[in-house]
Design a protein around this motif. Structure first.
Motif, PDB file in Angstrom:
ATOM      1  N   PRO A 128       4.984  -0.729  -0.991  1.00  0.00           N
ATOM      2  CA  PRO A 128       5.497  -1.186   0.306  1.00  0.00           C
ATOM      3  C   PRO A 128       4.709  -2.371   0.857  1.00  0.00           C
ATOM      4  O   PRO A 128       5.297  -3.289   1.455  1.00  0.00           O
ATOM      5  CB  PRO A 128       5.329   0.038   1.225  1.00  0.00           C
ATOM      6  CG  PRO A 128       5.185   1.190   0.311  1.00  0.00           C
ATOM      7  CD  PRO A 128       4.599   0.689  -0.956  1.00  0.00           C
ATOM      8  N   LEU A 129       3.396  -2.363   0.650  1.00  0.00           N
ATOM      9  CA  LEU A 129       2.574  -3.474   1.135  1.00  0.00           C
ATOM     10  C   LEU A 129       3.046  -4.783   0.531  1.00  0.00           C
ATOM     11  O   LEU A 129       3.239  -5.785   1.221  1.00  0.00           O
ATOM     12  CB  LEU A 129       1.104  -3.228   0.771  1.00  0.00           C
ATOM     13  CG  LEU A 129       0.296  -2.316   1.696  1.00  0.00           C
ATOM     14  CD1 LEU A 129      -1.082  -2.068   1.100  1.00  0.00           C
ATOM     15  CD2 LEU A 129       0.158  -2.956   3.064  1.00  0.00           C
ATOM     16  N   VAL A 130       3.239  -4.764  -0.778  1.00  0.00           N
ATOM     17  CA  VAL A 130       3.641  -6.000  -1.462  1.00  0.00           C
ATOM     18  C   VAL A 130       5.032  -6.420  -1.008  1.00  0.00           C
ATOM     19  O   VAL A 130       5.284  -7.601  -0.716  1.00  0.00           O
ATOM     20  CB  VAL A 130       3.587  -5.794  -2.984  1.00  0.00           C
ATOM     21  CG1 VAL A 130       4.148  -7.020  -3.702  1.00  0.00           C
ATOM     22  CG2 VAL A 130       2.151  -5.529  -3.425  1.00  0.00           C
ATOM     23  N   ALA A 131       5.941  -5.441  -0.922  1.00  0.00           N
ATOM     24  CA  ALA A 131       7.307  -5.771  -0.512  1.00  0.00           C
ATOM     25  C   ALA A 131       7.307  -6.423   0.864  1.00  0.00           C
ATOM     26  O   ALA A 131       7.957  -7.445   1.087  1.00  0.00           O
ATOM     27  CB  ALA A 131       8.163  -4.504  -0.492  1.00  0.00           C
ATOM     28  N   LEU A 132       6.541  -5.843   1.786  1.00  0.00           N
ATOM     29  CA  LEU A 132       6.483  -6.407   3.127  1.00  0.00           C
ATOM     30  C   LEU A 132       5.810  -7.768   3.121  1.00  0.00           C
ATOM     31  O   LEU A 132       6.191  -8.667   3.875  1.00  0.00           O
ATOM     32  CB  LEU A 132       5.738  -5.456   4.078  1.00  0.00           C
ATOM     33  CG  LEU A 132       6.542  -4.238   4.509  1.00  0.00           C
ATOM     34  CD1 LEU A 132       5.660  -3.266   5.272  1.00  0.00           C
ATOM     35  CD2 LEU A 132       7.703  -4.678   5.412  1.00  0.00           C
ATOM     36  N   ALA A 133       4.814  -7.941   2.243  1.00  0.00           N
ATOM     37  CA  ALA A 133       4.118  -9.224   2.183  1.00  0.00           C
ATOM     38  C   ALA A 133       5.074 -10.319   1.747  1.00  0.00           C
ATOM     39  O   ALA A 133       5.057 -11.438   2.286  1.00  0.00           O
ATOM     40  CB  ALA A 133       2.935  -9.124   1.225  1.00  0.00           C
ATOM     41  N   VAL A 134       5.949  -9.995   0.800  1.00  0.00           N
ATOM     42  CA  VAL A 134       6.935 -10.980   0.358  1.00  0.00           C
ATOM     43  C   VAL A 134       7.821 -11.383   1.534  1.00  0.00           C
ATOM     44  O   VAL A 134       8.032 -12.569   1.806  1.00  0.00           O
ATOM     45  CB  VAL A 134       7.780 -10.403  -0.800  1.00  0.00           C
ATOM     46  CG1 VAL A 134       8.944 -11.343  -1.115  1.00  0.00           C
ATOM     47  CG2 VAL A 134       6.912 -10.185  -2.025  1.00  0.00           C
ATOM     48  N   MET A 135       8.287 -10.360   2.287  1.00  0.00           N
ATOM     49  CA  MET A 135       9.157 -10.670   3.407  1.00  0.00           C
ATOM     50  C   MET A 135       8.404 -11.435   4.501  1.00  0.00           C
ATOM     51  O   MET A 135       8.953 -12.348   5.117  1.00  0.00           O
ATOM     52  CB  MET A 135       9.747  -9.377   4.007  1.00  0.00           C
ATOM     53  CG  MET A 135      10.805  -8.731   3.143  1.00  0.00           C
ATOM     54  SD  MET A 135      12.076  -9.880   2.609  1.00  0.00           S
ATOM     55  CE  MET A 135      12.928 -10.157   4.148  1.00  0.00           C
ATOM     56  N   ALA A 136       7.148 -11.048   4.755  1.00  0.00           N
ATOM     57  CA  ALA A 136       6.360 -11.764   5.755  1.00  0.00           C
ATOM     58  C   ALA A 136       6.186 -13.218   5.320  1.00  0.00           C
ATOM     59  O   ALA A 136       6.030 -14.116   6.145  1.00  0.00           O
ATOM     60  CB  ALA A 136       5.003 -11.096   5.949  1.00  0.00           C
ATOM     61  N   LEU A 158       3.431  -4.445   8.149  1.00  0.00           N
ATOM     62  CA  LEU A 158       2.481  -4.612   7.051  1.00  0.00           C
ATOM     63  C   LEU A 158       1.055  -4.413   7.532  1.00  0.00           C
ATOM     64  O   LEU A 158       0.241  -3.762   6.857  1.00  0.00           O
ATOM     65  CB  LEU A 158       2.679  -6.016   6.450  1.00  0.00           C
ATOM     66  CG  LEU A 158       1.679  -6.521   5.412  1.00  0.00           C
ATOM     67  CD1 LEU A 158       1.361  -5.454   4.382  1.00  0.00           C
ATOM     68  CD2 LEU A 158       2.240  -7.738   4.726  1.00  0.00           C
ATOM     69  N   LEU A 159       0.737  -4.940   8.710  1.00  0.00           N
ATOM     70  CA  LEU A 159      -0.631  -4.790   9.223  1.00  0.00           C
ATOM     71  C   LEU A 159      -0.955  -3.314   9.458  1.00  0.00           C
ATOM     72  O   LEU A 159      -2.047  -2.859   9.132  1.00  0.00           O
ATOM     73  CB  LEU A 159      -0.795  -5.576  10.521  1.00  0.00           C
ATOM     74  CG  LEU A 159      -0.902  -7.096  10.317  1.00  0.00           C
ATOM     75  CD1 LEU A 159      -0.888  -7.804  11.664  1.00  0.00           C
ATOM     76  CD2 LEU A 159      -2.164  -7.439   9.552  1.00  0.00           C
ATOM     77  N   PHE A 160       0.011  -2.559   9.996  1.00  0.00           N
ATOM     78  CA  PHE A 160      -0.259  -1.131  10.211  1.00  0.00           C
ATOM     79  C   PHE A 160      -0.436  -0.401   8.885  1.00  0.00           C
ATOM     80  O   PHE A 160      -1.318   0.450   8.746  1.00  0.00           O
ATOM     81  CB  PHE A 160       0.876  -0.493  11.026  1.00  0.00           C
ATOM     82  CG  PHE A 160       0.663  -0.628  12.501  1.00  0.00           C
ATOM     83  CD1 PHE A 160      -0.385   0.052  13.114  1.00  0.00           C
ATOM     84  CD2 PHE A 160       1.481  -1.417  13.292  1.00  0.00           C
ATOM     85  CE1 PHE A 160      -0.613  -0.071  14.476  1.00  0.00           C
ATOM     86  CE2 PHE A 160       1.263  -1.552  14.648  1.00  0.00           C
ATOM     87  CZ  PHE A 160       0.221  -0.885  15.244  1.00  0.00           C
ATOM     88  N   LEU A 161       0.406  -0.746   7.922  1.00  0.00           N
ATOM     89  CA  LEU A 161       0.264  -0.120   6.601  1.00  0.00           C
ATOM     90  C   LEU A 161      -1.098  -0.460   5.991  1.00  0.00           C
ATOM     91  O   LEU A 161      -1.763   0.391   5.398  1.00  0.00           O
ATOM     92  CB  LEU A 161       1.368  -0.607   5.657  1.00  0.00           C
ATOM     93  CG  LEU A 161       2.643   0.209   5.626  1.00  0.00           C
ATOM     94  CD1 LEU A 161       3.607  -0.395   4.629  1.00  0.00           C
ATOM     95  CD2 LEU A 161       2.339   1.649   5.221  1.00  0.00           C
ATOM     96  N   GLY A 162      -1.481  -1.733   6.154  1.00  0.00           N
ATOM     97  CA  GLY A 162      -2.775  -2.156   5.621  1.00  0.00           C
ATOM     98  C   GLY A 162      -3.909  -1.383   6.278  1.00  0.00           C
ATOM     99  O   GLY A 162      -4.847  -0.931   5.601  1.00  0.00           O
ATOM    100  N   ALA A 163      -3.798  -1.176   7.594  1.00  0.00           N
ATOM    101  CA  ALA A 163      -4.819  -0.397   8.299  1.00  0.00           C
ATOM    102  C   ALA A 163      -4.883   1.009   7.719  1.00  0.00           C
ATOM    103  O   ALA A 163      -5.965   1.582   7.528  1.00  0.00           O
ATOM    104  CB  ALA A 163      -4.505  -0.346   9.798  1.00  0.00           C
TER     105      ALA A 163
END
Lengths: 317, 488
Positions: free
Chosen positions: A147-155, A26-31
C-alpha cells in the motif's frame, strides 16, 4: 482546502482534496510502519531509519515532498492552483498561504531528519517480560509496503490529472449554475509556482540547519521563541478551555450543579414540605377530637351563631 | 381476543396466588408462560390489524353500569388503533422481559410475580380503553402493584419512594377525575370516540381550558415534566430492576398516550392555544433533565434523569399538533421504551454483580463482562440517537414535525441531544473502560438464557426499527392522522 473554498477556488479546493488524500494517507501509513519497527511514535527515540527501512523512507519522502508542494509531485499542482486563485481573489491571503507553505516545509523536514536521519536512538524501552524490544529496527512486511508504494505512485502522479484541465471541466459540470459565476479562475503563473517552491525549499533548509546539520541548537530556537512553545505544547490551551472551563466549570460545576441543588432543596423541599404540613395539620386537628362533651358543645354553639350571623349578613331580610 | 389479552395476566396472578407454599418456585414459570401467551396474542393482533382500514379494531363493547337516575352509561369498551397497538405490543414485550429478568427473585416470589401480572393487565387496559372512566380505572389499578413492588422488593429509601410515587400520581389522578366528570356529564357520554367526535365542549360549568388543564396535569406528572419530575428518579432508583424497566418502558408512556389520545384529540381548540406552552415546558424538561443527568453519580438515577429529558421529546412532538410531530412523539414513546428499558436491564445486571451503582466506584468492567459492555454500547448509542438505531428515527421525526411550529424550542431540544451524547458516552467510558479495579476481578458476564435472551431481543427490536422504521411508523401515522385532522 478551506482557503481554496474561501477564495472561491472551488475546483482547486476539490482538486487539493483529491491529491491530499494520497499523500496524507501515505504519511499515516508510514507513521504506522515506523511505529511497527520502533514501538513508539516519539520521533526523539527514532533516527537513522532510512538505513533500516528504505522502502518506508522513500515512500514517506515522496509523500512529504508532495505535501510541501515540490514539483512535479501531486501536491505541487493542487497547491499551485489554490495559490493562484488566492492571488486573484485577495493577495494578502496569498501571503498567508506562502507562510503556511514555509511552515509546512519546516515541520516536514524536521520529521524526516528526526526519524530517518542521524543515528538510531533505540525506540521504545522493552516492557517487563517482553522479549527483544526494538534494539534492531527492521523493514515492515510486504503487507504494509505494497500500500505504501501504491500510494507513493499516486502521490507522485495524481497531480497530472488536471494538466489539460480535465478535472476542472468535470467538477465545474457538477456545480449549480449560481455558483459557477463565483468560481475564481487563476491560471498558471510562473512566479507563483516559483515563489511557493522557494518557500518550500527555504523551510526544508531551515529544518536541515536545525535538525539535520545541527548548526543551530533547537533549545536556542525554543529560548528565542518564548512563550510560544508552551502555548503550542498545550495546543493553544483549547483542550483546557473546553474540558476545564466549558465542561467542568460551566456545565458540570455551574449549571448542572445549581440545578441539582434546586432539584433537591427547592422542588423536593416543597414536595416534602407539603407532606410535613399535612401531617402537622392533622396533628393539630386531632386535638379537637378529644371526646370532651363541653368542647363539642361550645364548638357547636359557635358554629350555629356563626351560621346565623352569616345568613344575616348575606341576606338580611 | 383483546379482552382475553387484557385479563389473562390477572387470571395468571390468581393462579399464582393459589399455588401452595412449597410450589412457589413455579410462580415465575406461570408468569412467564402467561406473559408469553399475552405477547403472542398482541403480536397476532399486530399482524392481523387491517392497516388499510385504520381506525379502532378488535373492539369489545358492552354496557358496564347502567343507572336509572341519569341517561349516563358506563361502558366496558376496548379497542386498538394505530396509536395504541404498538404501545400495547411494547407493553406485552417488556412484560415478558420483566418476568424473565426477575428469574432470580427469591423473596416472596408468589406475590412478586402476581403483582407483575396485575401491572400488565392495568397497562394493557390503559392503552386499549375506549371509555374515559374505564381508562381511569385501569390508570388507578396500576398504582397498587407499583406501590407493593417498590416498597417490598425495592432497595434504598424504598418506602419513601413508593409513597412519593403513589401520592404524585394520585394527585394528578384526582385532578383528572374532576376533568373527566365535568367533561362526561356535559357531553353526556364517556366514550372516547364520541367525545373526540363532539370536539371542544363550551357549555360546562367550568371553562374548557380549565378542563384541559385538569386532565393534562395528570398526564404531565406521569410523563413527567419539570418541575413535577422528582418522583421519577426516586422511584426508579429504589425499584427492583424489572419494575424500573416497566416504569421507564411503559408507565411513562401512559402520560404521553393520554396527552395524544385525550388532551389533544378531545379538546383540539384549547390544545392549539396551549401548543406553545407545551413546547416551552418540553424544552425546559429536555434541557433540565439532560443537565441533571450529566452530574448524577448513581447509574440508575442517571438513566432516570435521562428519561425526563427524553420524554420531553414526546411532549415537544405533541406540541407540534401536526401529523409528523405526533408520529414522532408516538415513535419516541416506543423507542424510548425499548432503549431505556434495555439500559435499566443492563444497569440492573451490573448492580446484581457489583452491588453498587456508584459510577465513581465502578471502572474497567468491559474485560470482566464483555457481553454486558457490548449491549450497553448498543443501547447507549441508540439512546443518544445514532442513525440506524431506533432513537434516531423518532427524535428526527419529532424535530422535523416541530421545527416549523416552534423553531426556538426545537433548537433547544436539539441541544439536548448533544448533552445526551455527553452523558451516555462519558458514563460508558467511566464504568466499562478505564483501569480495571481489583475489586471487580471476579465478576462474571451475563451468560444465563434469561439474561441474554431479553437483551438480544431488545437489540433486535432497536436495530429493526432503526433500519426499517416504517413497520411501526406507518401504523402510528394512521393512528395520529385523525387527531392531527381535528387539530388542523
Amino acid at each position: 482546502m478551506m482557503m481554496g473554498l474561501g477564495v472561491f477556488g472551488i475546483v482547486a479546493a476539490i482538486f487539493h482534496l483529491f491529491t491530499h488524500a494520497f499523500f496524507k494517507a501515505l504519511l499515516f501509513l508510514g507513521a504506522g510502519s515506523v511505529n511497527h519497527a520502533t514501538g513508539t511514535f516519539d520521533m526523539r527515540k527514532m533516527g537513522g531509519l532510512a538505513k533500516y527501512m528504505p522502502v518506508t523512507f522513500w515512500t514517506v519522502f515522496v509523500a512529504s515532498m508532495a505535501l510541501v508542494g515540490v514539483f512535479p509531485l501531486a501536491g505541487f499542482w493542487s497547491k499551485d492552483e489554490i495559490l493562484s486563485d488566492a492571488w486573484d481573489d485577495r493577495p494578502w491571503v496569498f501571503v498567508v498561504a506562502l507562510i503556511g507553505v514555509f511552515l509546512t516545509a519546516v515541520y516536514v523536514g524536521r520529521m524526516l531528519f528526526l526519524t530517518f536521519g542521524g543515528e538510531y536512538k533505540g525506540g521504545e524501552e522493552p516492557e517487563h517480560g517482553e522479549a527483544g524490544g526494538h534494539a534492531q529496527p527492521h523493514e515492515s512486511p510486504s503487507l504494509m509496503l505494497v500500500p505504501l508504494v501504491a500510494l507513493a505512485v499516486m502521490a507522485g502522479v495524481a497531480g497530472f490529472v488536471n494538466l489539460d484541465s480535465g478535472l476542472e471541466t468535470l467538477i465545474e459540470g457538477w456545480l449549480p449554475k449560481e455558483s459557477e459565476e463565483l468560481v475564481t479562475h487563476g491560471g498558471f503563473q510562473w512566479w507563483i509556482a516559483l515563489s511557493s517552491t522557494a518557500a518550500g525549499l527555504a523551510g526544508l533548509g531551515v529544518a536541515w540547519l536545525v535538525y539535520g546539520a545541527r548548526a543551530v541548537q533547537s533549545d536556542r530556537v525554543r529560548h528565542i521563541a518564548e512563550p510560544l512553545p508552551e502555548i503550542l505544547e498545550n495546543k493553544y490551551y483549547l483542550d483546557w478551555l473546553y474540558e476545564e472551563l466549558f465542561v467542568r466549570a460551566l456545565v458540570l460545576g455551574g449549571a448542572a450543579w445549581l440545578l441539582s441543588l434546586w432539584d433537591r432543596y427547592v422542588i423536593d423541599g416543597v414536595v416534602n414540605g407539603v407532606g410535613t404540613a399535612a401531617r402537622w395539620g392533622a396533628d393539630q386537628a386531632r386535638l379537637v377530637q378529644a371526646g370532651q362533651a363541653q368542647l363539642y358543645a361550645s364548638a357547636m354553639l359557635i358554629g350555629v351563631l356563626g351560621a346565623i350571623a352569616g345568613i344575616l349578613i348575606i341576606d338580611p331580610k | 381476543m383483546l379482552t382475553l389479552a387484557i385479563f389473562l395476566p390477572i387470571a395468571g396472578a390468581l393462579a399464582i396466588i393459589l399455588l401452595p407454599k412449597e410450589e412457589e418456585h413455579r410462580a415465575k414459570v406461570i408468569a412467564a408462560a402467561v406473559s408469553a401467551v399475552v405477547l403472542a396474542l398482541v403480536a397476532f393482533m399486530f399482524l392481523d390489524y387491517d392497516r388499510d382500514k385504520a381506525g379502532y379494531q378488535f373492539i369489545n363493547s358492552t354496557t358496564w353500569l347502567d343507572s336509572d337516575f341519569s341517561t349516563l352509561r358506563l361502558k366496558y369498551a376496548v379497542g386498538l388503533d394505530g396509536l395504541s397497538l404498538p404501545l400495547a405490543l411494547l407493553t406485552a414485550f417488556l412484560g415478558l422481559i420483566s418476568v424473565l429478568i426477575s428469574w432470580r427473585i427469591e423473596l416472596r416470589p408468589k406475590e412478586y410475580f402476581g403483582w407483575l401480572l396485575v401491572l400488565q393487565t392495568s397497562l394493557l387496559g390503559v392503552f386499549s380503553a375506549l371509555d374515559f372512566v374505564l381508562f381511569f380505572v385501569f390508570w388507578e389499578i396500576e398504582l397498587v402493584p407499583m406501590y407493593f413492588l417498590i416498597s417490598v422488593w425495592g432497595s434504598g429509601n424504598r418506602v419513601y419512594s413508593a409513597w412519593k410515587y403513589v401520592l404524585y400520581t394520585f394527585f394528578g389522578s384526582a385532578l383528572m377525575l374532576v376533568g373527566i366528570l365535568t367533561l362526561g356529564f356535559t357531553a353526556d357520554t364517556f366514550d372516547i370516540r364520541e367525545l373526540a367526535r363532539i370536539g371542544d365542549i363550551h357549555d360546562a360549568i367550568i371553562p374548557t381550558w380549565a378542563i384541559f388543564t385538569l386532565i393534562i396535569a395528570a398526564f404531565l406528572i406521569k410523563l413527567p415534566i419539570v418541575p413535577f419530575h422528582t418522583w421519577l428518579p426516586d422511584a426508579h432508583t429504589d425499584a427492583p430492576t424489572a419494575v424500573s424497566v416497566i416504569l421507564a418502558g411503559v408507565l411513562l408512556k401512559m402520560g404521553g398516550y393520554g396527552i395524544l389520545r385525550m388532551s389533544l384529540s378531545i379538546m383540539p381548540d384549547v390544545a392549539r392555544d396551549a401548543s406553545i406552552w407545551l413546547a416551552i415546558i418540553a424544552a425546559v424538561s429536555i434541557l433540565y433533565g439532560a443537565l441533571m443527568t450529566l452530574i448524577q453519580q448513581d447509574l440508575k438515577r442517571l438513566i432516570a434523569y435521562s428519561s425526563v429529558s427524553h420524554m420531553g421529546y414526546v411532549l415537544l412532538g405533541a406540541s407540534a399538533i401536526g401529523t409528523v410531530g405526533l408520529t414522532g412523539a408516538s415513535m419516541q414513546m416506543l423507542t424510548h421504551g425499548l432503549i431505556t428499558g434495555m439500559l435499566f436491564v443492563l444497569v440492573g445486571m451490573v448492580y446484581d454483580r457489583a452491588h453498587t451503582r456508584n459510577i465513581a466506584d465502578l471502572s474497567g468492567l468491559a474485560p470482566r463482562m464483555p457481553f454486558i459492555a457490548v449491549m450497553m454500547v448498543v443501547a447507549g448509542l441508540a439512546s443518544l440517537g445514532l442513525p440506524a438505531l431506533a432513537g434516531f428515527v423518532s427524535e428526527l421525526t419529532v424535530f422535523l414535525g416541530t421545527f416549523e411550529k416552534h423553531e426556538v424550542m426545537t433548537i433547544a431540544g436539539v441541544i439536548g441531544i448533544v448533552f445526551a451524547a455527553g452523558y451516555i458516552l462519558w458514563t460508558i467510558q467511566r464504568v466499562f473502560w478505564g483501569a480495571p479495579d481489583p475489586r471487580w476481578e471476579s465478576l462474571a458476564d451475563a451468560t444465563a438464557w434469561w439474561e441474554r435472551g431479553p437483551l438480544l431481543a431488545m437489540t433486535a427490536a432497536i436495530v429493526a426499527i432503526g433500519v426499517y422504521p416504517a413497520v411501526m411508523m406507518d401504523l402510528f401515522e394512521s393512528g395520529v392522522t385523525p387527531i392531527a385532522q381535528r387539530l388542523g
